[in-house]
Design an enzyme around this catalytic site. Sequence first.
Site, PDB file in Angstrom:
ATOM      1  N   LYS A  92     -75.547  59.777 130.912  1.00 40.43           N
ATOM      2  CA  LYS A  92     -74.738  60.806 131.559  1.00 40.43           C
ATOM      3  C   LYS A  92     -73.507  60.232 132.252  1.00 40.43           C
ATOM      4  O   LYS A  92     -72.571  60.961 132.577  1.00 40.43           O
ATOM      5  CB  LYS A  92     -75.581  61.591 132.567  1.00 40.43           C
ATOM      6  N   LYS A 135     -85.579  84.346 135.607  1.00 47.35           N
ATOM      7  CA  LYS A 135     -84.162  84.724 135.634  1.00 47.35           C
ATOM      8  C   LYS A 135     -83.966  86.057 136.343  1.00 47.35           C
ATOM      9  O   LYS A 135     -82.992  86.236 137.090  1.00 47.35           O
ATOM     10  CB  LYS A 135     -83.602  84.782 134.208  1.00 47.35           C
ATOM     11  N   GLY A 183     -75.079  71.590 137.324  1.00 49.24           N
ATOM     12  CA  GLY A 183     -75.585  71.383 135.971  1.00 49.24           C
ATOM     13  C   GLY A 183     -74.503  70.986 134.983  1.00 49.24           C
ATOM     14  O   GLY A 183     -74.588  71.278 133.793  1.00 49.24           O
TER      15      GLY A 183
END
Length: 305
Positions: free
Chosen positions: A45, A134, A10
Amino acid sequence: MDSSKVLIVGSTGYIGAWITKACLASSKHQTFLLTSPYTHAIIYKLPLLLSYKQAGATVVEASLDDHESLVSLLSGIDYVISAIAEEQIEQQLKLVRAMKQVGTIKRFLPSEYGVDPDFMEHSIAPGSVLFEQKRRVRRAVEESGIPHTYVVAHCLAGYFLSGLGTYGRFWPPEAKVQIYGDGNQKVVWMAEEDIGKYVVKAMDDVRTLNRTIYVRPRSNIKSQMEVVNLWEALCGKTLQKEHITEQQWLQKIQDENLPCVLRLVFSIDYHIFFEGVIKSFPISHDNEASSLYPERKVFENEMGL
């Protein structure tokens, strides 16, 4: 250079970029970046990836869906840091399975960096779904026996502080500011650069092994009203305060005409600004980042306005 190798998942995301920059700046580890086959097709990106390569990173293209390739890649890695996007949190379970098979990962830091999910079992929907995911990742990590560290960084300054807490604003308002309730619940506002550097410091610190580390320096604990007053003092003007009640905010969360992602953010904001969840539980000096690393001078809120 230390022979240890760090894999960041990420790296082109919002907080992932700050973590990657901090890792490369430390010059302590060899930095590898896992990118999906689709990342190179996203033109905005590419400059970021090129800057990482110029700074010494090794960019590796792989898919979390390809278990064997993932195992092969992880076999040469010591530390794994995930900054995977919120909508992909459970994709980390594939990473956990591969790390368990490899069996040599020294530390895993899953994608956290916000509110501690283990203190959010009472949270309201739709934000509750994110916290459940999570927690699911945390339990999988623990059950797999993978050494880990959870970093809880609370409210990112770019999203929260820049607009004085007003949702969707990334620049202080000129005339009117929205205040949640009375605006007096305490919030921790943290600069992304600090978060990135604390993550890298905690990664291989024996004191943080299998623990949750909170980024909660005293200087950055302020209520929304205190932040607004600070901005008014800096700019020399008084803003009109538009107070929104708890009931009005709950109605926004329950409005099914709004996009689910917007309602998710609103529900998390409810716990932060109305409930005061961030300061609802105590922590100790030995699991607070600025106490563990006093040599790191944090960006105080005045510097972020």
